[in-house]
Design a protein around this motif. Structure first.
Motif, short mmCIF file in Angstrom:
data_model
loop_
_atom_site.label_atom_id
_atom_site.label_comp_id
_atom_site.label_asym_id
_atom_site.label_seq_id
_atom_site.Cartn_x
_atom_site.Cartn_y
_atom_site.Cartn_z
N ARG A 168 -8.70 -3.45 3.44
CA ARG A 168 -9.08 -2.38 4.35
C ARG A 168 -8.01 -2.09 5.41
O ARG A 168 -8.19 -1.20 6.24
N THR A 169 -6.95 -2.87 5.43
CA THR A 169 -5.90 -2.67 6.43
C THR A 169 -5.16 -1.35 6.14
O THR A 169 -4.58 -1.20 5.06
N PRO A 170 -5.13 -0.43 7.07
CA PRO A 170 -4.41 0.83 6.86
C PRO A 170 -2.91 0.58 6.73
O PRO A 170 -2.33 -0.21 7.48
N PRO A 171 -2.23 1.23 5.78
CA PRO A 171 -0.80 0.98 5.56
C PRO A 171 0.04 1.26 6.81
O PRO A 171 0.95 0.46 7.12
N ARG A 201 -6.48 -0.47 -2.79
CA ARG A 201 -7.24 -1.53 -2.13
C ARG A 201 -7.67 -2.60 -3.13
O ARG A 201 -7.71 -3.79 -2.82
N SER A 202 -8.04 -2.18 -4.32
CA SER A 202 -8.46 -3.12 -5.36
C SER A 202 -7.36 -4.11 -5.68
O SER A 202 -7.61 -5.31 -5.86
N LEU A 235 2.34 -1.57 8.74
CA LEU A 235 3.79 -1.50 8.83
C LEU A 235 4.29 -1.52 10.27
O LEU A 235 5.40 -1.96 10.56
N GLN A 236 3.45 -1.09 11.20
CA GLN A 236 3.85 -1.06 12.61
C GLN A 236 3.66 -2.41 13.28
O GLN A 236 4.15 -2.62 14.40
N SER A 237 2.91 -3.34 12.66
CA SER A 237 2.64 -4.63 13.29
C SER A 237 3.84 -5.56 13.20
O SER A 237 4.69 -5.40 12.34
N ARG A 258 0.84 -1.21 0.00
CA ARG A 258 0.00 0.00 0.00
C ARG A 258 0.87 1.25 0.00
O ARG A 258 0.55 2.25 -0.65
N ALA A 259 2.00 1.20 0.76
CA ALA A 259 2.90 2.36 0.82
C ALA A 259 3.55 2.62 -0.53
O ALA A 259 3.87 3.77 -0.88
#
Length: 397
Positions: A388-391, A316-317, A395-397, A310-311
């Motif tokens: 739907r996961t925010p970038p 999302r698609s 990245l912090q997980s 995503r970054a």
């Protein structure tokens, strides 16, 4: 590569490549999930294939033996007792309009068949002694496996022809052997092949009508009349046969078509097939749940990968398509394996039973389509969740 080109490069073959690499990172779960799909599809295809192969064998048998055989047997009176057919039943049936040929059998009561005189009385192995008219073999279109059939010349002598099952129970494998019928020694003239349209013959010891009369001490009335009707006039013959045999009381005669019993057996087999297909569907559903579970865990394990994509500009698609492609690939892999396994099981089972293997092509196509549908449904929610996961959170997980 420019930032604007990055999303497009993640479509098409790259989506499939990423999906395959994602599955390769967790082979055990992927294999088990695909195996669940494969078992479900294989079970459904094998059950349907075995059923259709059985039906193909039955159709071939009916084509060979014909569906124009009718059987008339003893009816019951008001008190539930069997009513004897007249001694002229065979002749009367043969003179019925639309009947090509007729034959009779009569049960010789209280007479057993024994391998030798050392066998205790009453130990008859369920074998019935029946008188048989010379035309019986032709009317039933039965075949002699070994030896010869009863002729007019044999009718008065102690000669017996054994049904396939009767010969097996007595341990008689060749003609020329001797067996005890009642208290008289009889020579085995022949052994019949199984008679699908008259299974009662298989467990019978057949003797001539005159020999049966001498054995019983009186004429043996027919207990069954078999007729071959003109194929175009079977319903008409069926309607008048009872009245031809017993004009005064046609209700005392039961008329059936033996092929109807085989058709009923086929219907019962189809109902059982439906049950097994349902069980295969349950296995398929379990496999779909396994695919969904694998994809959900994949989303949790690959959150950093999702955030990185995503970054780099993936939409999302693009993420949704990747995870959906993984689910479809996993399901298709199981579906193809299941189809091959189902075909193999059907072929082996049909070969062992002597059936022509028969699997409707639509079943194979439906199996693959079902796997893709289940894969799409199983992967839809995990794919949406991944998209739907925010970038930054990923990245912090």
């Amino acid at each position: 590569m420019s930032a604007s080109e990055t999303p497009s490069r993640l479509l098409g073959s790259d989506v499939v490549r990423l999906g395959v690499s994602g599955l390769a990172s967790r082979p055990t779960r992927a294999v088990l999930s695909a195996l669940g799909i494969a078992i479900g599809i294989a079970a459904m295809i094998a059950v349907v294939g075995i059923s259709t192969s059985s039906q193909a064998k039955l159709a071939a048998t009916l084509d060979e033996l014909g569906t124009n055989l009718l059987s008339a047997s003893q009816g019951k009176d008001f008190f539930g007792e069997a009513v004897d057919l007249p001694l002229t039943a065979g002749v009367s049936a043969g003179h019925t309009e639309g009947v090509r040929s007729a034959a009779t059998t009569g049960t010789v009561a209280d007479v057993g068949v024994y391998r030798n005189s050392a066998v205790p009385a009453g130990n008859t192995n369920g074998i019935t002694v029946r008188s048989a008219s010379p035309t019986l073999l032709d009317v039933l279109e039965a075949r002699v496996a070994k030896g010869v059939w009863l002729t007019d010349g044999m009718a008065r002598y102690p000669v017996v022809v054994l049904g396939a099952e009767a010969a097996n129970r007595l341990g008689v494998t060749e003609p020329g052997r001797h067996v005890i019928v009642g208290s008289t020694e009889y020579v085995v003239a022949g052994i019949l092949e199984p008679v699908p349209l008259a299974p009662e013959i298989d467990s019978s010891a057949l003797i001539g009508e005159r020999a049966a009369e001498a054995l019983a001490g009186s004429p043996v009335p027919p207990t069954a009349v078999y007729v071959r009707a003109d194929p175009a006039r079977v319903p008409q013959v069926r309607d008048v046969l009872a009245r031809s045999i017993q004009p005064r009381s046609p209700s005392d005669v039961e008329v059936t078509r033996p092929s109807d019993a085989l058709a009923a057996q086929q219907a019962a087999d189809q109902a059982f097939t439906g049950l097994l297909v349902g069980l295969g569907g349950v296995a398929l559903l379990v496999g779909g749940i396994g695919v969904a579970n694998t994809m959900v865990i994949s989303v949790l394990e690959r959150r950093r990968e999702i955030g990185l994509r995503r970054a780099l500009g993936a939409t999302r698609s693009h993420v949704r398509q990747q995870f959906l492609a993984e689910a479809l690939f996993l399901s298709l892999l199981g579906g193809v394996a299941g189809v091959l396994l189902g075909v193999a099981v059907t072929a082996v089972f049909a070969a062992l039973r002597g059936w022509p293997p028969s699997i409707p092509p639509v079943v194979l196509v439906a199996g693959l389509v079902a796997t893709l549908v289940i894969g799409a449904l199983a992967g839809l929610w995990p794919a949406v969740r991944a998209a739907r996961t925010p970038p930054t959170e990923a990245l912090q997980s």
